[in-house]
Motif scaffolding. Sequence first.
Motif, mmCIF file in Angstrom:
data_model
loop_
_atom_site.group_PDB
_atom_site.id
_atom_site.type_symbol
_atom_site.label_atom_id
_atom_site.label_comp_id
_atom_site.label_asym_id
_atom_site.label_seq_id
_atom_site.Cartn_x
_atom_site.Cartn_y
_atom_site.Cartn_z
ATOM 1 N N MET A 192 -4.729 3.820 11.823
ATOM 2 C CA MET A 192 -4.571 2.453 11.309
ATOM 3 C C MET A 192 -3.473 2.397 10.253
ATOM 4 S SD MET A 192 -5.512 -0.767 11.271
ATOM 5 C CE MET A 192 -7.009 -0.837 12.242
ATOM 6 N N GLU A 193 -3.468 3.384 9.357
ATOM 7 C CA GLU A 193 -2.443 3.417 8.303
ATOM 8 C C GLU A 193 -1.061 3.697 8.878
ATOM 9 O OE1 GLU A 193 -3.341 6.132 5.201
ATOM 10 O OE2 GLU A 193 -5.022 4.966 4.411
ATOM 11 N N VAL A 194 -0.996 4.649 9.791
ATOM 12 C CA VAL A 194 0.296 5.034 10.367
ATOM 13 C C VAL A 194 0.876 3.886 11.184
ATOM 14 C CG1 VAL A 194 1.389 6.564 12.047
ATOM 15 C CG2 VAL A 194 -0.226 7.491 10.388
ATOM 16 N N GLN A 195 0.027 3.180 11.918
ATOM 17 C CA GLN A 195 0.500 2.142 12.830
ATOM 18 C C GLN A 195 0.846 0.836 12.116
ATOM 19 O OE1 GLN A 195 -1.881 1.969 16.361
ATOM 20 N NE2 GLN A 195 -0.981 0.066 17.090
ATOM 21 N N PHE A 196 0.070 0.507 11.063
ATOM 22 C CA PHE A 196 0.252 -0.806 10.424
ATOM 23 C C PHE A 196 0.589 -0.747 8.946
ATOM 24 C CE2 PHE A 196 -2.901 -1.492 13.884
ATOM 25 C CZ PHE A 196 -2.091 -2.228 14.722
ATOM 26 N N GLY A 197 0.482 0.420 8.323
ATOM 27 C CA GLY A 197 0.780 0.528 6.906
ATOM 28 C C GLY A 197 -0.477 0.536 6.050
ATOM 29 N N ARG A 198 -0.289 0.838 4.782
ATOM 30 C CA ARG A 198 -1.417 0.931 3.853
ATOM 31 C C ARG A 198 -1.834 -0.451 3.365
ATOM 32 N NH1 ARG A 198 -2.198 5.912 1.177
ATOM 33 N NH2 ARG A 198 -0.753 7.552 1.835
ATOM 34 N N THR A 199 -3.131 -0.612 3.140
ATOM 35 C CA THR A 199 -3.607 -1.858 2.525
ATOM 36 C C THR A 199 -3.556 -1.763 0.997
ATOM 37 O OG1 THR A 199 -5.880 -1.025 2.615
ATOM 38 C CG2 THR A 199 -5.140 -2.405 4.439
ATOM 39 N N VAL A 200 -3.528 -0.525 0.479
ATOM 40 C CA VAL A 200 -3.418 -0.291 -0.963
ATOM 41 C C VAL A 200 -2.085 0.399 -1.221
ATOM 42 C CG1 VAL A 200 -4.410 0.840 -2.977
ATOM 43 C CG2 VAL A 200 -5.912 -0.057 -1.181
ATOM 44 N N PRO A 201 -1.206 -0.194 -2.049
ATOM 45 C CA PRO A 201 0.103 0.423 -2.301
ATOM 46 C C PRO A 201 -0.059 1.827 -2.883
ATOM 47 C CG PRO A 201 0.032 -1.817 -3.149
ATOM 48 C CD PRO A 201 -1.372 -1.452 -2.770
ATOM 49 N N ARG A 202 0.791 2.751 -2.431
ATOM 50 C CA ARG A 202 0.736 4.115 -2.954
ATOM 51 C C ARG A 202 1.660 4.242 -4.157
ATOM 52 N NH1 ARG A 202 4.923 7.548 -1.727
ATOM 53 N NH2 ARG A 202 6.523 6.738 -0.327
ATOM 54 N N ASP A 203 1.470 5.331 -4.872
ATOM 55 C CA ASP A 203 2.328 5.628 -6.017
ATOM 56 C C ASP A 203 3.732 5.940 -5.497
ATOM 57 O OD1 ASP A 203 3.595 6.503 -8.265
ATOM 58 O OD2 ASP A 203 2.124 8.037 -8.799
ATOM 59 N N LEU A 204 4.707 5.133 -5.905
ATOM 60 C CA LEU A 204 6.066 5.300 -5.396
ATOM 61 C C LEU A 204 6.657 6.643 -5.783
ATOM 62 C CD1 LEU A 204 7.517 1.715 -6.013
ATOM 63 C CD2 LEU A 204 6.663 2.699 -3.885
ATOM 64 N N ALA A 205 6.155 7.223 -6.877
ATOM 65 C CA ALA A 205 6.691 8.508 -7.322
ATOM 66 C C ALA A 205 6.131 9.662 -6.501
ATOM 67 C CB ALA A 205 6.367 8.725 -8.807
ATOM 68 N N ALA A 206 5.024 9.393 -5.797
ATOM 69 C CA ALA A 206 4.394 10.459 -5.019
ATOM 70 C C ALA A 206 5.093 10.619 -3.673
ATOM 71 C CB ALA A 206 2.921 10.143 -4.797
ATOM 72 N N LYS A 207 5.106 11.849 -3.201
ATOM 73 C CA LYS A 207 5.722 12.134 -1.906
ATOM 74 C C LYS A 207 4.833 11.618 -0.791
ATOM 75 C CE LYS A 207 7.590 15.972 0.804
ATOM 76 N NZ LYS A 207 7.781 17.445 0.878
ATOM 77 N N GLU A 208 5.459 11.011 0.213
ATOM 78 C CA GLU A 208 4.700 10.478 1.351
ATOM 79 C C GLU A 208 4.008 11.633 2.088
ATOM 80 O OE1 GLU A 208 3.168 7.569 3.878
ATOM 81 O OE2 GLU A 208 4.376 7.290 2.044
#
Length: 384
Positions: A192-208
């Motif tokens: 679900m996350e890979v196909q449509f994206g996260r519902t909660v924004p991740r830390d931009l400084a963190a590596k994907e």
Amino acid sequence: MYAKVINPKTNGKVVYNNNGSSQRCANYLVKEAKEAGGEATFFGAPGTEPKTADEVVKMLDGNVKGLGKDDPKFHSLVLSPSADELLLIGNNPKALEEYTQNVMDLYAKNFKLKNGKELGEADLVWAATIHQERKNRGTDEGMQGEKKEGLQTHIHVMVSARDADQKITLNPLGKADRFNRVQFQAEAVTQMEVQFGRTVPRDLAAKEPTRRQRVEQKVEEITSKAAANRKEKKPLTPEQLAAKDARLDVQVARLNSKLDPSLQLDPSRVKDIAKERKYDNVFYATLSQIERNAEKGKYTPQPYHYLATGRVAQEPKLYTGRAIDPNREFSTPLPKRREEPTLAAGMQALERSAKKLGTAMAPKSRTQDVRSDAEKEQEQEWER
């Protein structure tokens, strides 16, 4: 996102019963869709045309070669995106279809075969339908049977217990080394996350994170959540308790109607055990098993112990119709009736006795007199 493989023994033993035809399950899915004001149409692999319930039943029921009479013929899955995830994709049915097709590919790949072969979606025989509504159950807040608020879209999947070539049995409820359900659920959530994206924004400084890292994280989250739920189960309201007790009264009465009066269960004692076990799935599974035993003419030894612990003291015994002390816990099998000799067996014994008597009384000839002792013993042995 939540993905579940339904176990008919603990969830929906009637509508999801999979030992026979898929007709009953299909009828239930159609009924639920109609009650929500829609029509049940089924989709499947990419590029295939939508199917009716009758076409799905024909497809699944025709893919059972090699399965025994009591083997599961199909399995049911439920894929339930969260309200936030449904908002993210605009509650788009087409997007949910594509997501389901990807999840079924993950479902196939999750099976570990002895020869190391990896399956894919094309090896499955399956169909799915989308439902838009849910109703409150006994453990939910609100009135039981009442429509839940908010976005409740979810997908029901029916998948054959045999692969498309009808050579491999696919049982997601078996051993974890064959099909790991937690791993499958983690894969479905990650998809679900890979196909449509996260519902909660991740830390931009963190590596994907990689997909594998996401799956490992989901496995840990699912395992921890399940452990927490076992420790801290939400208490039931008085209304929910009353509703559960009322249903238990009906179930115990139905069970007792299939038993001899000396074997019937005390409804109050059954409800006390249910309260002690907090109405968990093990309690309902054991109660259902006692009823299935009764339908087969068997009684379950120490039924209250079985309900309280989930462990049967010994194998269920065939009921012979003799009266039993109702206060006894049935730890001792019913006495066996002594087998009476049949008329045929009696006649054979009589004939053998007459033959021996005739031989003993017959006058001995000279030839007989001169035979060796060894020859005489050999003949006597034959007669015996």
